[in-house]
Write an enzyme that holds these catalytic residues in place. Sequence first.
Site, PDB file in Angstrom:
ATOM      1  CD  GLU A   1      -2.900  -1.028  -0.131  1.00 55.94           C
ATOM      2  OE1 GLU A   1      -3.109   0.087  -0.638  1.00 55.94           O
ATOM      3  OE2 GLU A   1      -3.368  -2.082  -0.601  1.00 55.94           O
TER       4      GLU A   1
ATOM      5  CE1 TYR B   1      -7.664   4.020  -0.725  1.00 59.06           C
ATOM      6  CE2 TYR B   1      -5.388   3.244  -0.618  1.00 59.06           C
ATOM      7  CZ  TYR B   1      -6.665   3.152  -1.135  1.00 59.06           C
ATOM      8  OH  TYR B   1      -6.949   2.168  -2.055  1.00 59.06           O
TER       9      TYR B   1
ATOM     10  CG  ASP C   1      -8.382   5.548  -4.128  1.00 57.38           C
ATOM     11  OD1 ASP C   1      -9.549   5.404  -4.552  1.00 57.38           O
ATOM     12  OD2 ASP C   1      -7.432   4.850  -4.526  1.00 57.38           O
TER      13      ASP C   1
END
Length: 225
Positions: A43, A127, A145
Amino acid sequence: MNLLPTESTKSMIQESIIRWFDANGRDLPWRTTSDPYEVLIAEMLLRRTTATAVARIYSAFIRRFERPERLARARVRTIASMVGTLGLQNLRARHLQQTAAHIVKEFKGSIPDTMEGLVNLPGVGVYVASAVLNFAFCRPSPLVDGNTIHLLSRLFELEFAGPADRNAWDFIASFELGGQNKAFYWGIIDLVAMVCLRRVPRCEICPLHEPCIWRHKNKPAFKTG
Ligand code: SF4
């Protein structure tokens, strides 16, 4: 802004996204692991670049820095040389090294499993923290997002100020995902990457073409045969 969709519309869309993902979702190397460290690295690498670019370097990166201890000991310039193709390599490398060092020092090498613990890691925002909770710890946590905003605005004609808009997070949190949070969020990501393209959306193969407001208003020609 358009009216919010009904619960039954949301439920139908949710099921369509999950079903479509199960049949069409991309096989990406970080999707076959639920190791929290490997998910966190994926990520962090995925921010501001494409899955295709990350897929080219991800496995080699994990082999080289297989645990946080190794990444914490690495030189920033060595890390930067491995992530150079993703852009922002110096900043990205610094965040990766600092995050690994923080995990080793504060958490004895284990990835924190709370939003609070994750967002306090260097370079980790809401996020990435939420993605780790969903994809590593299987905890449903709202995930928004630019892709999510794009799909919501086409589907429901909802207008949000951007990925930081609290209303977007509240809206996505209102879906009742049960244990299907991974397929739902990966489905949104893949639909935007493969079907709901920004310039020319491929509505003719989209599992959401029936309820989609953008499609009804713009009536793109459907290819046949
Ligand atoms: S129908 Fe078209 S515009 Fe609507 S979500 Fe699907 S691809 Fe995007």
